[in-house]
Design a protein around this motif. Structure first.
Motif, mmCIF file in Angstrom:
data_model
loop_
_atom_site.group_PDB
_atom_site.id
_atom_site.type_symbol
_atom_site.label_atom_id
_atom_site.label_comp_id
_atom_site.label_asym_id
_atom_site.label_seq_id
_atom_site.Cartn_x
_atom_site.Cartn_y
_atom_site.Cartn_z
ATOM 1 N N ARG A 2 -5.448 -2.551 7.228
ATOM 2 C CA ARG A 2 -4.668 -2.622 5.837
ATOM 3 C C ARG A 2 -3.295 -3.491 6.166
ATOM 4 O O ARG A 2 -3.065 -3.420 7.133
ATOM 5 C CB ARG A 2 -4.184 -1.270 5.491
ATOM 6 N N PRO A 3 -2.793 -4.275 5.028
ATOM 7 C CA PRO A 3 -1.544 -5.266 5.380
ATOM 8 C C PRO A 3 -0.438 -4.270 5.970
ATOM 9 O O PRO A 3 0.253 -4.935 6.801
ATOM 10 C CB PRO A 3 -1.228 -5.615 3.944
ATOM 11 N N SER A 4 -0.271 -3.097 5.548
ATOM 12 C CA SER A 4 0.688 -2.106 5.954
ATOM 13 C C SER A 4 0.458 -1.625 7.460
ATOM 14 O O SER A 4 1.517 -0.982 7.994
ATOM 15 C CB SER A 4 0.979 -1.087 5.221
ATOM 16 N N LYS A 5 -0.913 -1.821 7.980
ATOM 17 C CA LYS A 5 -1.144 -1.202 9.220
ATOM 18 C C LYS A 5 -1.540 0.230 9.094
ATOM 19 O O LYS A 5 -1.609 1.047 10.121
ATOM 20 C CB LYS A 5 -0.076 -1.579 10.266
ATOM 21 N N ARG A 6 -1.525 1.030 7.956
ATOM 22 C CA ARG A 6 -1.630 2.161 7.845
ATOM 23 C C ARG A 6 -3.112 2.538 8.025
ATOM 24 O O ARG A 6 -4.031 1.933 7.917
ATOM 25 C CB ARG A 6 -1.311 2.613 6.381
ATOM 26 N N LYS A 7 -3.582 3.768 8.353
ATOM 27 C CA LYS A 7 -4.880 4.362 8.422
ATOM 28 C C LYS A 7 -5.364 4.485 6.983
ATOM 29 O O LYS A 7 -4.530 4.510 5.812
ATOM 30 C CB LYS A 7 -4.877 5.712 9.132
ATOM 31 N N PRO A 8 -6.707 4.522 6.642
ATOM 32 C CA PRO A 8 -7.267 4.606 5.369
ATOM 33 C C PRO A 8 -6.670 5.848 4.338
ATOM 34 O O PRO A 8 -6.630 5.777 3.238
ATOM 35 C CB PRO A 8 -8.820 4.665 5.538
ATOM 36 N N ASP A 9 -6.427 6.850 5.284
ATOM 37 C CA ASP A 9 -5.931 8.024 4.659
ATOM 38 C C ASP A 9 -4.291 8.454 4.715
ATOM 39 O O ASP A 9 -3.967 9.334 4.582
ATOM 40 C CB ASP A 9 -6.746 9.261 5.132
ATOM 41 N N GLU A 10 -3.667 7.193 4.991
ATOM 42 C CA GLU A 10 -2.365 7.386 5.285
ATOM 43 C C GLU A 10 -1.308 7.267 4.065
ATOM 44 O O GLU A 10 -1.448 6.001 3.417
ATOM 45 C CB GLU A 10 -1.858 6.592 6.571
ATOM 46 N N LEU A 11 -0.203 8.021 3.687
ATOM 47 C CA LEU A 11 0.558 7.657 2.483
ATOM 48 C C LEU A 11 1.466 6.431 3.329
ATOM 49 O O LEU A 11 1.711 6.578 4.503
ATOM 50 C CB LEU A 11 1.107 8.931 2.459
ATOM 51 N N ARG A 12 2.288 6.051 2.261
ATOM 52 C CA ARG A 12 3.221 5.154 2.841
ATOM 53 C C ARG A 12 4.384 6.042 3.241
ATOM 54 O O ARG A 12 4.355 7.384 2.882
ATOM 55 C CB ARG A 12 3.886 4.411 1.532
ATOM 56 N N CYS A 171 -12.350 2.642 1.399
ATOM 57 C CA CYS A 171 -11.700 3.473 0.617
ATOM 58 C C CYS A 171 -10.196 3.961 1.235
ATOM 59 O O CYS A 171 -10.245 4.119 2.364
ATOM 60 C CB CYS A 171 -12.344 4.708 0.131
ATOM 61 N N VAL A 172 -9.079 3.856 0.699
ATOM 62 C CA VAL A 172 -8.079 3.817 1.110
ATOM 63 C C VAL A 172 -6.954 4.544 0.184
ATOM 64 O O VAL A 172 -7.184 4.670 -1.270
ATOM 65 C CB VAL A 172 -7.071 2.397 1.482
ATOM 66 N N LEU A 173 -6.122 5.267 0.657
ATOM 67 C CA LEU A 173 -5.132 5.925 -0.050
ATOM 68 C C LEU A 173 -3.633 5.236 -0.267
ATOM 69 O O LEU A 173 -3.147 4.484 0.504
ATOM 70 C CB LEU A 173 -4.780 7.408 0.806
ATOM 71 N N ASP A 174 -2.951 5.680 -1.456
ATOM 72 C CA ASP A 174 -1.869 5.210 -1.914
ATOM 73 C C ASP A 174 -1.648 3.553 -1.611
ATOM 74 O O ASP A 174 -0.949 3.208 -0.598
ATOM 75 C CB ASP A 174 -0.768 5.767 -0.799
ATOM 76 N N LEU A 175 -2.175 2.837 -2.484
ATOM 77 C CA LEU A 175 -2.127 1.232 -2.492
ATOM 78 C C LEU A 175 -0.739 0.690 -2.850
ATOM 79 O O LEU A 175 -0.181 1.179 -3.791
ATOM 80 C CB LEU A 175 -3.278 0.724 -3.481
ATOM 81 N N ASP A 176 -0.147 -0.177 -1.805
ATOM 82 C CA ASP A 176 0.629 -0.882 -2.313
ATOM 83 C C ASP A 176 0.271 -2.023 -3.050
ATOM 84 O O ASP A 176 -0.750 -2.319 -3.337
ATOM 85 C CB ASP A 176 1.701 -1.130 -0.973
ATOM 86 N N TYR A 177 1.184 -2.917 -3.411
ATOM 87 C CA TYR A 177 1.062 -4.069 -4.238
ATOM 88 C C TYR A 177 0.057 -5.036 -3.531
ATOM 89 O O TYR A 177 -0.864 -5.498 -4.019
ATOM 90 C CB TYR A 177 2.375 -4.941 -4.937
ATOM 91 N N ALA A 178 0.197 -5.210 -2.376
ATOM 92 C CA ALA A 178 -0.545 -6.396 -1.593
ATOM 93 C C ALA A 178 -2.042 -5.798 -1.684
ATOM 94 O O ALA A 178 -2.983 -6.556 -1.925
ATOM 95 C CB ALA A 178 -0.073 -6.411 0.071
ATOM 96 N N GLU A 179 -2.308 -4.484 -1.585
ATOM 97 C CA GLU A 179 -3.760 -3.920 -1.812
ATOM 98 C C GLU A 179 -4.240 -4.037 -3.350
ATOM 99 O O GLU A 179 -5.367 -4.363 -3.531
ATOM 100 C CB GLU A 179 -3.763 -2.602 -1.249
ATOM 101 N N ASP A 180 -3.185 -3.555 -4.017
ATOM 102 C CA ASP A 180 -3.553 -3.233 -5.315
ATOM 103 C C ASP A 180 -3.967 -4.490 -6.235
ATOM 104 O O ASP A 180 -4.937 -4.458 -7.022
ATOM 105 C CB ASP A 180 -2.280 -2.477 -6.038
ATOM 106 N N SER A 181 -3.130 -5.638 -5.682
ATOM 107 C CA SER A 181 -3.571 -6.673 -6.513
ATOM 108 C C SER A 181 -5.079 -7.470 -6.178
ATOM 109 O O SER A 181 -5.263 -8.365 -7.109
ATOM 110 C CB SER A 181 -2.570 -7.990 -6.046
ATOM 111 N N VAL A 182 -5.329 -7.050 -5.291
ATOM 112 C CA VAL A 182 -6.768 -7.770 -4.689
ATOM 113 C C VAL A 182 -7.841 -6.457 -4.563
ATOM 114 O O VAL A 182 -9.115 -6.890 -3.923
ATOM 115 C CB VAL A 182 -6.808 -8.566 -3.659
#
Length: 237
Positions: A2-12, A171-182
């Motif tokens: 993920r662009p934020s380096k989070r795990k798929p099930d990790e919140l911001r 499948c990922v949790l809590d999308l930020d803009y970088a993910e949501d936009s694509v």
């Protein structure tokens, strides 16, 4: 990855700050990573005309984005003469979601307005508004109880919201803009502390997705909402 380096099930990183407005009956400044929303709850001793005489109250919501909450300046909606369709859709969602937390008959003939102002946007503004809006609502109800305006049982449940989606076939949790936009698909889930579903908004952006993928998105959302409700409880305890 993920662009934020989070795990798929990790919140911001999430923070909830209470009592951030000296005038409002309830308030909360919520941060979902780089998405920041100020939520206030206002009590009025009146109800809409169509509800008068029915012995129950109402909750409504308003939502707005500041001009530089995004990458480029947007015009204030008051200068456009009316809110955009997106704004109307989101504030109706926030209102529906938070009304589900209340016993409107026990509230009496009163109205609570929850205002959600986006200070900075990086995806998930509606889910942040609902989650922070509940904390503002809690403080408003608590104040009313302390002043003997209402009895017990007006606030029935915690309510929180989160997004999940399919990003790079994962499948990922809590999308930020970088993910949501694509994202290949994304969904917003609103749930209560006992797992009850209030609303689900989901869209496939290009290709339809299978039921098993939706089930995975739902389970991610349940996990995330469980964490958010734990944070709400820690905030208001």
């Amino acid at each position: 990855m993920r662009p934020s380096k989070r795990k798929p099930d990790e919140l911001r990183s999430i923070s909830l700050e209470r009592a951030t407005s000296m005038h409002a009956e309830g308030s909360c400044f919520i941060k979902f990573g780089n998405t920041h929303v100020l939520c206030t709850a206002t009590l009025e001793e009146r109800v809409p005309n169509w509800l008068k005489g029915q012995g129950k109250g109402w909750l409504t919501a308003e939502y707005g984005m500041l001009p530089r909450s995004t990458h480029q300046r947007m015009r204030r909606e008051i200068s456009l003469g009316k809110p955009t369709g997106r704004t109307q859709e989101i504030q109706r969602l926030v209102g529906r979601s938070l009304r589900a937390a209340l016993d409107l008959e026990k509230l009496g003939e009163r109205q609570i307005t929850v205002d959600c102002d986006v200070i900075q946007a990086d995806g998930g503004t509606r889910t942040a508004a609902i989650t922070g809006g509940w904390v503002a609502l809690y403080d408003c109800i608590n104040l009313m109880s302390e002043r003997n305006i209402i009895g017990n049982g007006v606030l029935k449940a915690n309510v929180a919201a989160i997004s999940s989606g399919i990003y790079n076939d994962t499948c990922v949790l809590d999308l930020d803009y970088a993910e949501d936009s694509v994202a290949q698909a994304d969904a917003n889930f609103v749930m209560t502390n006992n797992g009850g579903i209030i609303e689900i908004q989901g869209t496939a952006e290009k290709e339809p997705f299978e039921q098993n993928r939706f089930d995975e998105l739902t389970e991610l959302a349940r996990k995330g909402i469980g964490e958010l409700i734990s944070l709400q409880k820690l905030t208001v305890c």
